[in-house]
Design an enzyme around this catalytic site. Structure first.
Site, PDB file in Angstrom:
ATOM      1  N   LYS A 121     -12.029 -32.859  -3.769  1.00  0.00           N
ATOM      2  CA  LYS A 121     -10.788 -33.284  -3.097  1.00  0.00           C
ATOM      3  C   LYS A 121     -10.676 -32.663  -1.711  1.00  0.00           C
ATOM      4  CE  LYS A 121      -8.313 -32.532  -7.000  1.00  0.00           C
ATOM      5  NZ  LYS A 121      -7.292 -32.432  -7.993  1.00  0.00           N
ATOM      6  N   LEU A 283     -24.613 -23.719   7.060  1.00  0.00           N
ATOM      7  CA  LEU A 283     -25.672 -24.279   7.903  1.00  0.00           C
ATOM      8  C   LEU A 283     -25.223 -25.567   8.586  1.00  0.00           C
ATOM      9  CD1 LEU A 283     -28.888 -23.673   5.788  1.00  0.00           C
ATOM     10  CD2 LEU A 283     -27.974 -22.349   7.690  1.00  0.00           C
ATOM     11  N   LYS A 285     -22.271 -25.836   9.975  1.00  0.00           N
ATOM     12  CA  LYS A 285     -21.219 -25.515  10.965  1.00  0.00           C
ATOM     13  C   LYS A 285     -21.795 -25.656  12.377  1.00  0.00           C
ATOM     14  CE  LYS A 285     -18.296 -22.918   7.956  1.00  0.00           C
ATOM     15  NZ  LYS A 285     -16.873 -23.145   7.890  1.00  0.00           N
ATOM     16  N   HIS A 343     -24.526 -17.439   2.844  1.00  0.00           N
ATOM     17  CA  HIS A 343     -24.077 -17.821   4.186  1.00  0.00           C
ATOM     18  C   HIS A 343     -24.575 -16.853   5.268  1.00  0.00           C
ATOM     19  CE1 HIS A 343     -21.717 -20.578   1.968  1.00  0.00           C
ATOM     20  NE2 HIS A 343     -20.630 -19.858   1.811  1.00  0.00           N
ATOM     21  N   ARG A 444      -8.885 -14.371   9.557  1.00  0.00           N
ATOM     22  CA  ARG A 444      -9.927 -15.267   9.070  1.00  0.00           C
ATOM     23  C   ARG A 444     -10.884 -15.500  10.225  1.00  0.00           C
ATOM     24  NH1 ARG A 444     -10.658 -20.927   9.561  1.00  0.00           N
ATOM     25  NH2 ARG A 444     -12.179 -21.677   8.047  1.00  0.00           N
ATOM     26  N   LYS A 488     -19.961 -10.515  26.964  1.00  0.00           N
ATOM     27  CA  LYS A 488     -19.204  -9.457  27.640  1.00  0.00           C
ATOM     28  C   LYS A 488     -20.090  -8.842  28.707  1.00  0.00           C
ATOM     29  CE  LYS A 488     -16.437  -8.195  23.708  1.00  0.00           C
ATOM     30  NZ  LYS A 488     -16.021  -7.110  22.847  1.00  0.00           N
TER      31      LYS A 488
END
Ligand SMILES: NC(=O)C1=CN([C@@H]2O[C@H](COP(=O)(O)OP(=O)(O)OC[C@H]3O[C@@H](n4cnc5c(N)ncnc54)[C@H](OP(=O)(O)O)[C@@H]3O)[C@@H](O)[C@H]2O)C=CC1
Ligand SMILES: O=C1O[C@H](COP(=O)(O)O)[C@@H](O)[C@H](O)[C@H]1O
Length: 594
Positions: A121, A283, A285, A343, A444, A488
């Site tokens: 779902k 993988l 993403k 992951h 998150r 950075k």
């Protein structure tokens, strides 16, 4: 009715994207092809889909967001030769015709086994709809939900309808598209271990296939203890007679080396390895897909990608919610198996692998296996585990892990872990790869942080004071949320004096690209339909991954190691800092939110 959402996250939500979005087949744009895809990529077994749907099939280079067109496969070399600079590269008419012919002769049936469940779902049906919405599914396709629950087709459609959302910019025809999609969704109730019930499914699939070449994809969205039964029945009773049959298997792929090997050999009683698509949705993403592009198509990164310039690499995953609703599953696995062994380790392998021979799935997976096999198994000394406890903040009380009714009161299952891993090869010798993963933390986030070494003999040392760490470069690849890549750097503060500060060269996706970022499940489902295996885990990769974690997992279980407790919503156990300090590392995610 279509639900509308304003997040740019995928599958069950969507984002506005401007009508001037440049993705597509705009004939007037320049193009710069930079890589050829292996001919295997478009093997005869594959369903031919429009090139816009699968970026991995069509490597293209966009500059200034204005370039986008199809990169031909090697089969298409002839049109490539005829192209002049500045002309457009589009599928020639005869190619279209060929694919249309194929489209008419074949059909793809996707059966979601466990269609009544949470993942189906939340992710699978919405991803399938998104593919349909983008015209990425083949002309003749059918979707079947299969589960024990009793449901009619109409009830399945109602259930699925509630999970679907629409792209805001195209909402005028969204409802229509949704109904078209739903009209191609059907339901078959059955047991997972019943060959008879799968035969009934087979009959219905045949009716829909109407004599065309039948290609069948089964998505096992069920608990792992019934994977093998379902595969057995699906393959014995509902395998395709004249096309391909593929099975997407969800994690967990076992709990350790032995159970994983047993699962693999049980699956291989019924399936060939190339029919098994072991999914690791990380993988799929966007930023993980981009990792190889970043490394291998930019001269400035790859030469720095080694122990010579990189001091440490950090792979960080955090969630700001607990195991809500999944405690039963989670308690049997814990965070190391749930996130790290799959992951984060997959990301590490892609990050650290050598340049593959080509973008072909086997070449990439060969390199990933080599990295995994070059690593030392994780030692208990190099791991810190934690478990969240209840916490009250601002009058709101957050539950501890063991407050979950499906979790035993005395559970020692880690909901947090930090680990230091090492790769024993010439490129990475001595470089700590630090992993950190936790539930019920303060935010998150998933990111990769690459901390570089100091500039030797830096002329500007004086400006940094004594803490040289403050002056090192750090490359951050933020997988989610707010996808970004930033570096950075030290920069002169404008003015007459000589003062340096740390600034970011920042590629924030939502500012740079207006197109919605597709959900990982969309990409992976499309790849499975196309037979593209690059983003799926091969069995030897899985074995290598388990070998690294199994000794540690056994030790944690046998010695009943007590996790360090941390309050819900905190930054996790202090032990993680000691672990990093042991390797002279500071976690990069401790500063102000970037
Ligand atoms: N949910 C998530 O976010 C994620 C899930 N996964 C993996 O995906 C798979 C599916 O997950 P999820 O949807 O959450 O699972 P669910 O627990 O929701 O199970 C899916 C369906 O399987 C059937 N089922 C459940 N338990 C049993 C049982 N003991 N025996 C037989 N049938 C059962 C039920 O359907 P019915 O009773 O109608 O037959 C249920 O609707 C799992 O392997 C999970 O580990 C992976 C990543 C994330
Ligand atoms: O595989 C899993 O992933 C989710 C996190 O996925 P994301 O795409 O939302 O970051 C995690 O919550 C779950 O525990 C785990 O099984």
């Amino acid at each position: 009715m279509a639900a509308l959402s304003s997040s740019n996250h995928c599958c069950s939500s969507s984002i506005a994207y401007s009508s001037s979005s440049s993705i597509g087949f705009h004939q007037h744009h320049n193009f710069i092809p930079f890589s050829l895809i292996s001919p295997k990529r478009l093997g005869s077994n594959n369903v031919s889909l429009q090139s816009k749907c699968n970026p991995s099939a069509n490597v293209i280079l966009m500059q200034d967001g204005a370039l986008a067109t199809k990169m031909p496969a090697i089969e298409d070399e002839a049109p490539l030769k005829n192209l002049k600079e500045g002309s457009s590269l589009v599928t020639p008419p005869e190619e279209h015709k060929k694919s249309n012919d194929n489209d008419d002769k074949s059909t793809v049936s996707i059966t979601v086994v466990g269609a009544s469940g949470d993942l189906a779902k939340k992710k699978i049906f919405p991803a399938l709809f998104a593919l349909y919405y983008e015209d990425c599914l083949p002309k003749h396709f059918t979707i079947f939900g299969y589960a024990r629950s009793k449901m009619t087709d109409a009830e399945l459609r109602n259930m699925v309808r509630k999970t679907l959302t629409c792209r805001i910019d195209k909402r005028e025809n969204c409802g229509e598209k949704m109904e078209e999609f739903l009209s191609r969704c059907f339901y078959q109730s059955g047991q997972y271990d019943s060959e008879e019930n799968f035969e009934e499914l087979d009959k219905k699939l045949k009716e829909h296939e109407a004599g065309r070449v039948s290609n069948r994809l089964f998505y096992l969205s069920i608990p792992p203890n019934i994977f093998v039964n379902a595969v057995k029945c699906a393959t014995l009773s509902a395998t395709s007679a004249n096309g391909w049959t593929r099975v997407i298997v969800e994690k967990p792929f076992g709990r350790d080396s032995e159970s994983s090997a047993a699962l693999t050999s049980a699956l291989k009683q019924y399936l060939e390895e190339d029919q098994i698509f072991r999914i690791d949705h990380y993988l799929g993403k966007e930023l993980i897909e981009n990792l190889s592009v970043l490394r291998f198509s930019n001269l400035i990164f790859e030469p720095l990608w080694s122990r010579q310039y990189i001091r440490n690499v950090q792979l960080i995953f955090s969630e700001d919610f607990g195991t809500e609703g999944r405690g039963g599953y989670f308690d049997h696995y814990g965070i190391i198996r749930d996130i790290m062994q799959n992951h984060l380790l997959q990301i590490l392998a892609i990050f650290a692998m050598e340049t593959p021979v080509s973008l072909d799935a086997e070449d990439i997976r060969n390199e990933k296996v080599k990295v995994l096999r070059s690593m030392m198994p994780l030692r208990a000394d190099d791991v810190v585990i934690g478990q969240y406890k209840s916490h009250t903040k601002g009058g709101v009380s957050y539950p501890g892990y063991t407050d979950d009714k499906t979790v035993p009161n005395d559970s020692l299952t880690p909901t947090f872990a930090a680990a230091a891993l090492f790769i024993n090869n010439a490129r990475w010798d001595g470089v700590p790869f630090l992993m950190k993963a936790g539930k019920a933390l303060h935010n998150r986030r998933a990111e990769i942080r690459v901390q570089f070494r100091h500039v030797p003999g830096n002329l500007y040392n004086r400006s940094f004071g004594t803490d040289l760490d403050r002056a090192t470069n750090e490359l951050v690849i933020r997988v989610q949320p707010d996808e970004a890549i930033y570096l950075k750097i030290n920069n002169k503060v404008p003015g007459l004096g000589m003062r340096l500060d740390r600034s970011n060269l920042n590629l924030l996706y939502k500012a740079r690209y207006s197109k919605e970022i597709p959900c990982a499940y969309e990409r992976l489902l499309l790849d499975a339909i196309e037979g593209e295996r690059r983003l799926f885990i091969r069995s030897d990769e899985l074995d290598a991954a388990w070998s690294l974690f199994t000794p540690l997992l056994k030790e944690l279980d046998e010695k009943k190691i007590i996790p360090e407790y941390y309050p819900y919503g905190s930054r996790g156990p202090v032990g993680a800092h000691y672990l990093a300090a042991k390797y002279n590392v500071k976690w990069g995610d401790l500063g102000v939110e970037e």
